[in-house]
Design an enzyme around this catalytic site. Structure first.
Site, PDB file in Angstrom:
ATOM      1  N   GLY A  11     -13.358   1.790 -14.035  1.00 10.60           N
ATOM      2  CA  GLY A  11     -12.110   2.007 -13.295  1.00 10.60           C
ATOM      3  C   GLY A  11     -11.872   0.882 -12.289  1.00 10.60           C
ATOM      4  O   GLY A  11     -12.662  -0.072 -12.211  1.00 10.60           O
ATOM      5  N   CYS A 136     -10.194   5.343   1.895  1.00 12.83           N
ATOM      6  CA  CYS A 136      -9.945   3.905   2.047  1.00 12.83           C
ATOM      7  C   CYS A 136      -9.145   3.580   3.315  1.00 12.83           C
ATOM      8  O   CYS A 136      -9.443   2.623   4.027  1.00 12.83           O
ATOM      9  CB  CYS A 136      -9.205   3.375   0.828  1.00 12.83           C
ATOM     10  SG  CYS A 136      -7.781   4.340   0.353  1.00 12.83           S
ATOM     11  N   GLN A 163       0.480   2.322   2.764  1.00 11.06           N
ATOM     12  CA  GLN A 163      -0.602   2.329   1.783  1.00 11.06           C
ATOM     13  C   GLN A 163      -0.166   1.804   0.416  1.00 11.06           C
ATOM     14  O   GLN A 163       0.893   2.167  -0.103  1.00 11.06           O
ATOM     15  CB  GLN A 163      -1.164   3.754   1.651  1.00 11.06           C
ATOM     16  CG  GLN A 163      -1.830   4.196   2.940  1.00 11.06           C
ATOM     17  CD  GLN A 163      -2.454   5.577   2.873  1.00 11.06           C
ATOM     18  OE1 GLN A 163      -2.313   6.335   3.821  1.00 11.06           O
ATOM     19  NE2 GLN A 163      -3.145   5.911   1.803  1.00 11.06           N
ATOM     20  N   ARG A 273       3.264   5.721   1.514  1.00 11.10           N
ATOM     21  CA  ARG A 273       3.007   4.828   0.383  1.00 11.10           C
ATOM     22  C   ARG A 273       4.102   3.772   0.365  1.00 11.10           C
ATOM     23  O   ARG A 273       5.291   4.098   0.448  1.00 11.10           O
ATOM     24  CB  ARG A 273       3.047   5.624  -0.924  1.00 11.10           C
ATOM     25  CG  ARG A 273       2.678   4.807  -2.149  1.00 11.10           C
ATOM     26  CD  ARG A 273       1.194   4.605  -2.318  1.00 11.10           C
ATOM     27  NE  ARG A 273       0.485   5.862  -2.537  1.00 11.10           N
ATOM     28  CZ  ARG A 273      -0.817   6.020  -2.320  1.00 11.10           C
ATOM     29  NH1 ARG A 273      -1.550   5.014  -1.869  1.00 11.10           N
ATOM     30  NH2 ARG A 273      -1.396   7.186  -2.531  1.00 11.10           N
ATOM     31  N   HIS A 280      -3.964  -1.799   2.220  1.00 15.80           N
ATOM     32  CA  HIS A 280      -3.475  -0.750   3.114  1.00 15.80           C
ATOM     33  C   HIS A 280      -3.286  -1.367   4.513  1.00 15.80           C
ATOM     34  O   HIS A 280      -4.088  -2.197   4.956  1.00 15.80           O
ATOM     35  CB  HIS A 280      -4.486   0.389   3.230  1.00 15.80           C
ATOM     36  CG  HIS A 280      -4.497   1.313   2.039  1.00 15.80           C
ATOM     37  ND1 HIS A 280      -3.700   1.167   0.950  1.00 15.80           N
ATOM     38  CD2 HIS A 280      -5.237   2.433   1.809  1.00 15.80           C
ATOM     39  CE1 HIS A 280      -3.938   2.143   0.079  1.00 15.80           C
ATOM     40  NE2 HIS A 280      -4.878   2.921   0.578  1.00 15.80           N
TER      41      HIS A 280
HETATM   42  N1  HSE Z   1      -6.200   8.350  -0.823  1.00 13.86           N
HETATM   43  C1  HSE Z   1      -6.016   6.952  -0.722  1.00 13.86           C
HETATM   44  C2  HSE Z   1      -4.640   6.562  -1.148  1.00 13.86           C
HETATM   45  C3  HSE Z   1      -7.013   6.234  -1.571  1.00 13.86           C
HETATM   46  O1  HSE Z   1      -3.980   7.368  -1.783  1.00 13.86           O
HETATM   47  O2  HSE Z   1      -4.204   5.453  -0.854  1.00 13.86           O
HETATM   48  C4  HSE Z   1      -8.269   5.809  -0.934  1.00 13.86           C
HETATM   49  O3  HSE Z   1      -9.088   6.815  -0.410  1.00 13.86           O
END
Ligand code: HSE
Length: 388
Positions: A11, A136, A163, A273, A280
């Site tokens: 992955g 992360c 993110q 996001r 990030h």
């Molecule tokens: N949950 C995080 C994300 C990924 O969706 O960006 C890294 O833990």
């Protein structure tokens, strides 16, 4: 030789982990075994510079139990299915995991050694066997502001995140690229004509975002030319699970919660996001416990560890060094836009960017494996260059 089983190496996070291990020569003196949930018996990784043999079955507990260490980037469902079975047969090895499934278990240590080497050392000394990489976003936040936490200056922190698609997974990265491609195709004609107005270009983009067939299966909505201010499921009080992790995991990484120190630091914010590929970012507000001059704050941030890089608060330096495009694929964590807010000398703002596939995921696991080798006295032999 340390015997290590790798699961989930194909992955995104697993691939970055193997790439970093190869770059750093970590496989020297290691006896690795590679496993698969989907194609046991198939060929192992071919680009590591040594024969990796046939893949083992990642659900074969007896085979896994022969290893000193299991490193898994396979995901939480795999961890939940296999980890209890391994422990139930008496396996006493070390489990190093990227997934969230075990993170908040009392016996698990969260690993981010530039920030919490002391917590890791204490965990090893007290016989802990489960070591997990943290979320992360949280890892990058703490890598960026470790100096302030270490100095005891943080009364509370808000973390507003930006993110990348890669945090959601490989299929999401593909979907973001497919969305960008669909937009590119839609505006190709309008852009070719210099007389097209910006509003007409915008209309073409809006139309394609709303069109049937625009790819949104993964994200549930357009991310390209937009953003998504909700990540993961709700956990109550209007908070998303991703937002809850900053507080829970952040304090656990720092070793703040526990009998010796029962008062966690409030860390909270909105997780968003954005259309970045693999970095990030965070805009933070920090309520300092006391007013300190900005140059002192910058020195504390910069001095926390070797990977943090303070970016001068100018437009030129910011655009050159404090963006996902500038930081992607690099180990440095950029921190800039550092200044006091109008609210007063105890209110600090800053912006950080880090590659979530590196420090957010693969690197803490890679380094934990190295820490474990030293701890067990199975340090890799010096390379010829090092020995010379
Ligand atoms: N949950 C995080 C994300 C990924 O969706 O960006 C890294 O833990």
């Amino acid at each position: 030789m340390l015997d290590v089983g790798f699961v989930g190496w194909r992955g995104m996070v697993g691939s970055v982990l193997l790439e970093r291990m190869r770059e750093e020569g970590d496989f020297a003196g290691l006896a690795p075994g590679f496993y698969s949930t989907s194609s046991p018996g198939g060929p192992g990784p071919t680009d590591l510079g040594f024969e990796t043999g046939r893949l083992g079955d990642a659900h074969d507990v007896a085979a896994l139990a022969r290893h000193d260490v299991i490193v898994t980037c396979q995901g939480g469902d795999y961890t939940k299915a296999v980890h209890p079975r391994l422990r139930a047969v008496g396996w006493n090895g070390y489990w190093i995991d990227a997934a969230s499934a075990l993170r908040m278990e009392p016996g698990t240590v969260l690993v981010l050694d530039p920030v919490n080497a002391d917590v890791i050392a204490e965990g090893l000394a007290s016989g802990r066997r489960d070591f997990c990489g943290a979320n992360c976003t949280v890892s990058i936040l703490l890598m960026a502001f470790a100096g302030l936490f270490r100095a005891g200056l943080v009364e509370w922190m808000t973390s507003m995140t930006y993110q990348a698609a890669s945090g959601a997974g490989a299929a999401h990265v593909r979907e973001l690229a497919a969305q960008m491609a669909a937009i590119g195709e839609a505006v190709q004609g309008p852009l070719a004509d210099p007389a097209t107005t910006a509003l007409a270009v915008d209309r073409s983009v809006r139309e394609v975002l709303a069109a049937d067939g625009f790819p949104t299966d993964r994200f549930g909505a357009p991310l390209a030319a937009s953003l998504l201010p909700w990540i993961d499921r709700p956990i109550g009080d209007g908070q998303s699970r991703e937002e809850g992790k900053a507080f829970e995991e952040g304090n656990k990484i720092l070793g703040i919660v526990g009998p010796k120190n029962p008062d966690p630091i409030p860390i909270d914010g909105i997780c968003v996001r954005v259309g970045s590929m693999r970095c990030h970012a965070h805009a933070v507000t920090v309520k300092l416990r006391e007013d300190r001059p900005v140059d002192e704050i910058e020195a504390l941030i910069a001095g926390a560890h070797e990977w943090v890089r303070v970016v001068e608060n100018t437009p030129e330096a910011t655009l050159a060094g404090l963006t996902p495009a500038a930081v992607s694929g690099r180990l440095d964590i950029a921190v800039g836009r550092i200044r006091k807010l109008r609210m007063g000398g105890e209110y600090l703002t800053a912006f950080s960017v880090g590659d979530q596939l590196l420090w957010g995921a693969a690197e803490p696991l890679r380094r934990m494996l190295g820490i474990l080798r030293s701890h067990l006295g199975k340090v890799r032999p010096a390379t010829e260059a090092e020995a010379a």
